[in-house]
Enzyme design. Structure first.
Site, short mmCIF file in Angstrom:
data_model
loop_
_atom_site.label_atom_id
_atom_site.label_comp_id
_atom_site.label_asym_id
_atom_site.label_seq_id
_atom_site.Cartn_x
_atom_site.Cartn_y
_atom_site.Cartn_z
N ALA A 66 0.87 -1.17 0.00
CA ALA A 66 0.00 0.00 0.00
C ALA A 66 0.91 1.22 0.00
O ALA A 66 2.07 1.14 0.44
CB ALA A 66 -0.86 -0.02 1.25
N GLY A 112 0.40 -4.89 0.96
CA GLY A 112 -0.79 -4.90 0.10
C GLY A 112 -0.55 -5.60 -1.23
O GLY A 112 -1.48 -6.10 -1.86
N GLU A 115 -0.93 -9.19 -0.47
CA GLU A 115 -2.36 -9.38 -0.19
C GLU A 115 -3.16 -9.39 -1.50
O GLU A 115 -4.11 -10.15 -1.66
CB GLU A 115 -2.86 -8.27 0.74
CG GLU A 115 -2.29 -8.44 2.16
CD GLU A 115 -2.63 -7.28 3.07
OE1 GLU A 115 -2.22 -6.14 2.75
OE2 GLU A 115 -3.30 -7.48 4.09
N GLU A 135 4.22 -5.32 7.45
CA GLU A 135 3.48 -4.25 8.12
C GLU A 135 3.91 -4.00 9.56
O GLU A 135 3.96 -2.85 10.01
CB GLU A 135 1.97 -4.53 8.08
CG GLU A 135 1.31 -4.28 6.73
CD GLU A 135 1.39 -5.45 5.76
OE1 GLU A 135 2.16 -6.40 6.03
OE2 GLU A 135 0.69 -5.41 4.74
N1 COA Z 1 4.64 3.03 -0.67
C1 COA Z 1 5.04 4.16 -1.24
N2 COA Z 1 6.16 4.27 -1.96
C2 COA Z 1 6.91 3.17 -2.12
C3 COA Z 1 6.54 1.92 -1.55
C4 COA Z 1 5.34 1.88 -0.80
N3 COA Z 1 4.90 0.76 -0.23
N4 COA Z 1 7.48 1.01 -1.87
C5 COA Z 1 8.39 1.66 -2.61
N5 COA Z 1 8.06 2.95 -2.75
C6 COA Z 1 8.78 3.99 -3.50
C7 COA Z 1 10.01 4.49 -2.73
O1 COA Z 1 9.63 5.45 -1.77
C8 COA Z 1 10.83 5.05 -3.86
O2 COA Z 1 10.29 6.29 -4.22
P1 COA Z 1 11.29 7.58 -4.48
O3 COA Z 1 12.20 7.13 -5.59
O4 COA Z 1 10.35 8.67 -4.85
O5 COA Z 1 12.02 7.77 -3.19
C9 COA Z 1 10.56 4.10 -5.01
O6 COA Z 1 9.33 3.45 -4.69
C10 COA Z 1 11.62 3.04 -5.21
O7 COA Z 1 11.78 2.33 -3.98
P2 COA Z 1 13.20 2.16 -3.25
O8 COA Z 1 12.94 1.96 -1.79
O9 COA Z 1 14.13 3.25 -3.63
O10 COA Z 1 13.70 0.79 -3.91
P3 COA Z 1 14.71 -0.26 -3.29
O11 COA Z 1 15.06 -1.20 -4.38
O12 COA Z 1 15.82 0.42 -2.57
O13 COA Z 1 13.86 -1.06 -2.17
C11 COA Z 1 11.92 -2.21 -1.31
C12 COA Z 1 12.79 -1.87 -2.54
C13 COA Z 1 10.69 -2.94 -1.80
C14 COA Z 1 12.71 -3.11 -0.35
C15 COA Z 1 11.53 -0.91 -0.58
O14 COA Z 1 10.99 0.01 -1.55
C16 COA Z 1 10.51 -1.08 0.51
O15 COA Z 1 10.84 -1.55 1.60
N6 COA Z 1 9.24 -0.66 0.28
C17 COA Z 1 8.20 -0.69 1.24
C18 COA Z 1 7.69 -2.08 1.45
C19 COA Z 1 6.64 -2.13 2.51
O16 COA Z 1 6.87 -1.93 3.68
N7 COA Z 1 5.41 -2.41 2.08
C20 COA Z 1 4.30 -2.59 2.95
C21 COA Z 1 3.50 -1.36 3.03
S1 COA Z 1 2.13 -1.64 4.11
#
Ligand code: COA
Length: 260
Positions: A66, A112, A115, A135
C-alpha cells in the site's frame, strides 16, 4: 476507459491488467485501487474475457505494498476505513470475481502487494520475486486480508512467522510453502501465465464461475461449502455450456462453449 495507474489489454479470451507505477514500485494508492475496481467490474461483464492476468509494470516489482506516503498521517478511524473500503472494492471483490484471475508475481510482492496476489485465484512467480507482509515493521498489521489469506495458503505457523518477523521469502520458498504454484525465469513468466489462461479459456466459463464460488466457500465460515457445491453442480445442468460440453464429448469433438 482511460486509467492513469493501470493498463488493461484484452487479446482474444484473455485480459492482462498491469499496475503501472514502476517509479513507486507499483505501490497501491487510493486511485490505483479504485481504477483496479473499475477495470475488474468491466472485465467481469466483458463476455469475450475468460481469464485475467494481473501483474506489475517493470522488472522489479509486482506491487511493493500500500502507498505508505498516503496513510502515514491517518487516524484510527481513517485506518479502519482504508482497510474496509480496500477489502470491499478490491481484495474481496477480486477473490469473488466469477472469472479466474492469475497473479503474475514479477518481483517484490510486499504488504498490500502480497495481499493482492493472495486475493487472486492463484499465483505464478518469477525467480526474482520476493514476498512478505512487513506491516509490523511499520507499526501496523496487514489490513487487506493478509492475516486471513496467508494462514489459509501457507498454514498458521508459517503465517505467524512471516507476519511477526516482517521478513521476505524468495520465490522458491514461496513454492515450497504453496504460496505460488509455479516459479519460472522472469522472461518466461507471462508466457506461462498466458498458457494457463489459454487452457482455462478452453473450458466452460460458466462452470469455472461456479467452481470459484464453491472453492471460495470452503473458506467461508458463514456457509457450508458442500451445500454450495451441490447447488452449483445442479445449476450447471441447466446451462448451455453443459449441453455443449456433454454433446461435444459424445460426438468426439472439441467443445465450443457459449459461456452462458
Ligand atoms: N509506498 C510508497 N512508496 C513506495 C513503496 C510503498 N509501499 N514502496 C516503494 N516505494 C517507493 C520508494 O519510496 C521510492 O520512491 P522515491 O524514488 O520517490 O524515493 C521508489 O518506490 C523506489 O523504492 P526504493 O525503496 O528506492 O527501492 P529499493 O530497491 O531500494 O527497495 C523495497 C525496494 C521494496 C525493499 C523498498 O521500496 C521497501 O521496503 N518498500 C516498502 C515495502 C513495505 O513496507 N510495504 C508494505 C506497506 S504496508
Amino acid at each position: 476507459m482511460k486509467h492513469r495507474n493501470i493498463l488493461v489489454k484484452t487479446t482474444g479470451h484473455m485480459a492482462v491488467v498491469t499496475i503501472n507505477r514502476p517509479n513507486k514500485l507499483n505501490a497501491l494508492n487510493k486511485e490505483t485501487i479504485q481504477e483496479l475496481h473499475t477495470a475488474f467490474v468491466k472485465l467481469e461483464k466483458a463476455k469475450e474475457v475468460r481469464a485475467i492476468i494481473l501483474t506489475g509494470s517493470g522488472e522489479k516489482a509486482f506491487v511493493a505494498g500500500a502507498d505508505i506516503l498516503e496513510f502515514a498521517g491517518f487516524s484510527e478511524k481513517q485506518g479502519k476505513k482504508l482497510a474496509a473500503k480496500g477489502q470491499e472494492i478490491l481484495f474481496d471483490f477480486l477473490e469473488n470475481l466469477s472469472k479466474p484471475v492469475i497473479a503474475a508475481v514479477n518481483g517484490f510482492a510486499l504488504g498490500g502487494g502480497l495481499e493482492l496476489a493472495m486475493a487472486c485465484h492463484f499465483r505464478v512467480a518469477s525467480e526474482n520475486a520476493k514476498m512478505g507482509l512487513p506491516e509490523v515493521s511499520l507499526g501496523v498489521i496487514p489490513g487487506y486480508g493478509g492475516t486471513q489469506r496467508l494462514p489459509r495458503l501457507v498454514g498458521k505457523g508459517r503465517a505467524m512467522e512471516m507476519i511477526m518477523t516482517a521478513g521476505m521469502i524468495d520465490a522458491h520458498k514461496a513454492l515450497e510453502y504453496g504460496l505460488v504454484n509455479h516459479v519460472v525465469p522472469q522472461e518466461g513468466l507471462m508466457d506461462l501465465c498466458t498458457q494457463l489462461a489459454g487452457r482455462i479459456s478452453n473450458n466452460s466459463p460458466v462452470a469455472i464461475g461456479y467452481a470459484i464460488k464453491a472453492i471460495n466457500d470452503c473458506f467461508n465460515n458463514d456457509v457450508n461449502g458442500y451445500t454450495t457445491e451441490i447447488e452449483a453442480f445442479g445449476q450447471c445442468f441447466g446451462t448451455e455450456d453443459f449441453k455443449e460440453g456433454t454433446s461435444a464429448f459424445l460426438e468426439k469433438r472439441k467443445a465450443d462453449f457459449p459461456g452462458k
